[in-house]
Design an enzyme around this catalytic site. Structure first.
Site, short mmCIF file in Angstrom:
data_model
loop_
_atom_site.label_atom_id
_atom_site.label_comp_id
_atom_site.label_asym_id
_atom_site.label_seq_id
_atom_site.Cartn_x
_atom_site.Cartn_y
_atom_site.Cartn_z
N ASN A 209 -20.72 -8.70 -17.66
CA ASN A 209 -20.55 -9.91 -16.83
C ASN A 209 -19.22 -9.81 -16.09
O ASN A 209 -18.51 -8.81 -16.21
CB ASN A 209 -20.63 -11.16 -17.69
CG ASN A 209 -19.60 -11.13 -18.79
OD1 ASN A 209 -18.40 -11.13 -18.54
ND2 ASN A 209 -20.06 -11.06 -20.04
N PHE A 323 -15.04 -21.26 -25.96
CA PHE A 323 -15.09 -21.51 -24.52
C PHE A 323 -16.54 -21.73 -24.13
O PHE A 323 -17.45 -21.23 -24.79
CB PHE A 323 -14.53 -20.32 -23.73
CG PHE A 323 -13.05 -20.39 -23.49
CD1 PHE A 323 -12.15 -20.22 -24.52
CD2 PHE A 323 -12.57 -20.63 -22.21
CE1 PHE A 323 -10.79 -20.29 -24.28
CE2 PHE A 323 -11.21 -20.71 -21.96
CZ PHE A 323 -10.32 -20.54 -23.00
O1 PMT Z 1 -11.97 -13.42 -18.25
P1 PMT Z 1 -11.77 -14.29 -17.02
O2 PMT Z 1 -12.18 -13.59 -15.76
O3 PMT Z 1 -10.37 -14.86 -16.96
O4 PMT Z 1 -12.76 -15.54 -17.14
C1 PMT Z 1 -12.58 -16.49 -18.14
C2 PMT Z 1 -13.92 -16.91 -18.77
C3 PMT Z 1 -14.73 -17.70 -17.76
C4 PMT Z 1 -14.70 -15.70 -19.23
C5 PMT Z 1 -13.58 -17.77 -20.02
O5 PMT Z 1 -12.78 -18.80 -19.64
C6 PMT Z 1 -14.82 -18.28 -20.70
O6 PMT Z 1 -15.35 -19.32 -20.36
N1 PMT Z 1 -15.30 -17.54 -21.73
C7 PMT Z 1 -16.56 -17.83 -22.42
C8 PMT Z 1 -17.71 -17.47 -21.55
C9 PMT Z 1 -18.99 -17.52 -22.32
O7 PMT Z 1 -19.47 -16.52 -22.71
O8 PMT Z 1 -19.42 -18.73 -22.56
P2 PMT Z 1 -20.75 -18.98 -23.48
O9 PMT Z 1 -21.06 -20.40 -23.19
O10 PMT Z 1 -21.78 -17.98 -23.20
O11 PMT Z 1 -20.25 -18.80 -24.96
C10 PMT Z 1 -19.71 -19.88 -25.72
C11 PMT Z 1 -18.71 -19.35 -26.74
O12 PMT Z 1 -19.39 -18.56 -27.72
C12 PMT Z 1 -17.62 -18.50 -26.15
O13 PMT Z 1 -16.41 -18.84 -26.81
C13 PMT Z 1 -18.06 -17.07 -26.49
O14 PMT Z 1 -16.91 -16.23 -26.69
C14 PMT Z 1 -18.82 -17.28 -27.78
N2 PMT Z 1 -19.93 -16.32 -27.96
C15 PMT Z 1 -20.99 -16.32 -27.11
C16 PMT Z 1 -22.04 -15.45 -27.32
C17 PMT Z 1 -22.00 -14.58 -28.43
N3 PMT Z 1 -22.98 -13.73 -28.66
N4 PMT Z 1 -20.95 -14.60 -29.25
C18 PMT Z 1 -19.91 -15.47 -29.05
O15 PMT Z 1 -18.95 -15.48 -29.81
#
Ligand code: PMT
Length: 404
Positions: A209, A323
């Site tokens: 991504n 996040f």
């Molecule tokens: O890296 P940059 O370019 O500065 O951008 C920052 C960002 C947008 C990447 C960051 O601020 C951000 O939002 N990161 C989380 C993005 C994301 O994957 O969101 P999600 O809604 O899919 O996941 C929710 C949370 O679960 C996140 O904390 C993620 O780390 C965690 N997760 C998700 C999927 C997975 N399989 N394992 C996880 O731990």
């Protein structure tokens, strides 16, 4: 607190120049080395001799007294300085810096400087609200310049409104916070994840991504500055890695899971800023997949482990911050993750807004808490957003430790 710091105070031509005298006096009392640099217009408001007496240093004026001196000195001053503060900062100096104009000692020195530059605007309300001035200010903010907002009050022109320079005590506090970072995370261990994960399809292709790692790296850097012992678990990123206690480079979600889980027990807080791939190819081909005659090709994907969910499941006293990056229903989707993943805080980015989320230097987020509270953090550099998130982490850590 500022003992040993070298601060340049730039003074430009405005009535608030008299307040710069108090600022210089305050900084000198803090035993900082203060050098005052006045534009020519500033000398119509306060005499250089006043600043010379208060700073106990030669004052540089905007005039090109000696070209040779000026050419060499503005570079050497820029190099030995810890911070530059321009107070008052007129619309003129802000416009010049924003547009790369360097036509006197002060503007040239700022241009050659790599240290933090703080601007304390002071002007009439209409000038302050003028869209051209606002644009200049935004340009400078996006380049990392600091602004201490003016307050509302009776202005020199007789109007009442916004434009009064911030008080010298406020400016002094701002410099202290800037140059002497808080150590409120000292004694705490924090693990930050950053960047994307990469799921290989074959030896030459992968799924990933747009995460650049900027948000996570800013969090790691600021946590370190605030005294924490920091572990950064990072996916593949192209930006400089911050100096923290441990850096663990991973590629896939499974590798990230392993790196985080094996260190979880000893952490006081985990901040998961990484953008983790939810799915990976069911089978990684051992050889490059060759183009076939069919118009379409299918790629079977299987679910990756959700690292944050795994952490939430076995959480003891750790503060767990997630996040959420969403393109719709931001608050609804982010809120559902708080409960599902047993989080203490979730940081929600609205990816539809300009300058927000993936790969930007700036961000704008909403902090959401399990008790339904929420807090908006307006558009700022990612380091400042990181600082605001860490303020909440400190709060949560103290609450947890007080309960022990
Ligand atoms: O890296 P940059 O370019 O500065 O951008 C920052 C960002 C947008 C990447 C960051 O601020 C951000 O939002 N990161 C989380 C993005 C994301 O994957 O969101 P999600 O809604 O899919 O996941 C929710 C949370 O679960 C996140 O904390 C993620 O780390 C965690 N997760 C998700 C999927 C997975 N399989 N394992 C996880 O731990």
């Amino acid at each position: 607190m500022l003992k040993g710091k070298h601060i340049v105070v730039g003074v430009t031509g405005g009535v608030a120049a008299y307040k710069a005298c108090e600022l210089v006096s305050r900084l000198s009392k803090q035993q900082a080395t203060v050098e005052v640099m006045m534009t020519e217009a500033a000398t119509s408001f306060v005499k250089p001799e006043t600043f010379q007496a208060l700073s106990r240093n030669q004052v540089v004026t905007g005039l090109f007294q000696s070209v040779k001196y000026w050419e060499i000195e503005h570079i050497s001053l820029a190099q030995k300085t810890d911070a530059v503060i321009i107070a008052p900062a007129t619309a003129n100096i802000i416009g010049k810096i924003a547009n790369g104009i360097a036509d006197d000692f002060l503007s040239t020195m700022v241009m050659a400087s790599t240290v933090p530059v703080v601007l304390a605007p002071a002007m009439n309300t209409q000038m302050y609200e003028n869209p051209i001035f606002q644009r200049n200010m935004e340009v400078l903010k996006s380049h990392g310049y600091h602004f201490v907002d003016p307050c509302e009050g009776l202005l020199a022109c007789g109007d009442i409104g916004k434009g009064k320079m911030a008080e010298p005590a406020t400016l002094e506090d701002y410099l202290i916070n800037l140059l002497i970072p808080k150590q409120d995370l000292a004694g705490y261990r924090i693990l930050v994840t950053a960047g994307p994960t990469r799921e290989e399809i074959d030896p030459v292709r992968y799924i990933t991504n747009y995460s650049s790692g900027k948000m996570g790296y800013a969090l790691a850097e600021m946590a370190k500055k605030r005294g924490a012992q920091v572990t950064l678990v990072t996916g593949p990123c192209q930006i400089p890695v911050p100096k923290v206690d441990e850096v663990v480079s991973v590629l896939s979600t499974k590798e990230m899971l392993q790196a985080v889980m094996s260190r979880y027990e000893e952490q006081d807080a985990v901040v998961k800023a990484a953008a983790v791939a939810d799915y990976r190819p069911a089978d990684r081909a051992a050889q490059k997949i060759k183009k076939q005659d069919d118009e379409t090709i299918s790629l079977a994907l299987v679910k990756n482990p959700d690292i944050l969910w795994e952490l939430g499941k076995i959480k003891k006293d750790q503060v767990l911050v997630g996040f959420a990056a969403e393109t719709e229903n931001l608050v609804k989707h982010a809120t559902s993750k708080i409960k599902h993943k047993n989080l203490d805080l979730i940081v929600a980015n609205d990816l539809t807004l300009p300058g927000v989320g993936f790969d930007h230097d700036t961000n704008q987020v909403t902090l959401l808490f399990p008790d339904g509270r929420s807090q908006q953090i307006p558009m700022e550099e990612k380091t400042k957003i990181a600082d605001s998130i860490l303020n909440e982490v400190v709060h949560l850590l103290r609450q947890k430790h007080a309960r022990k």
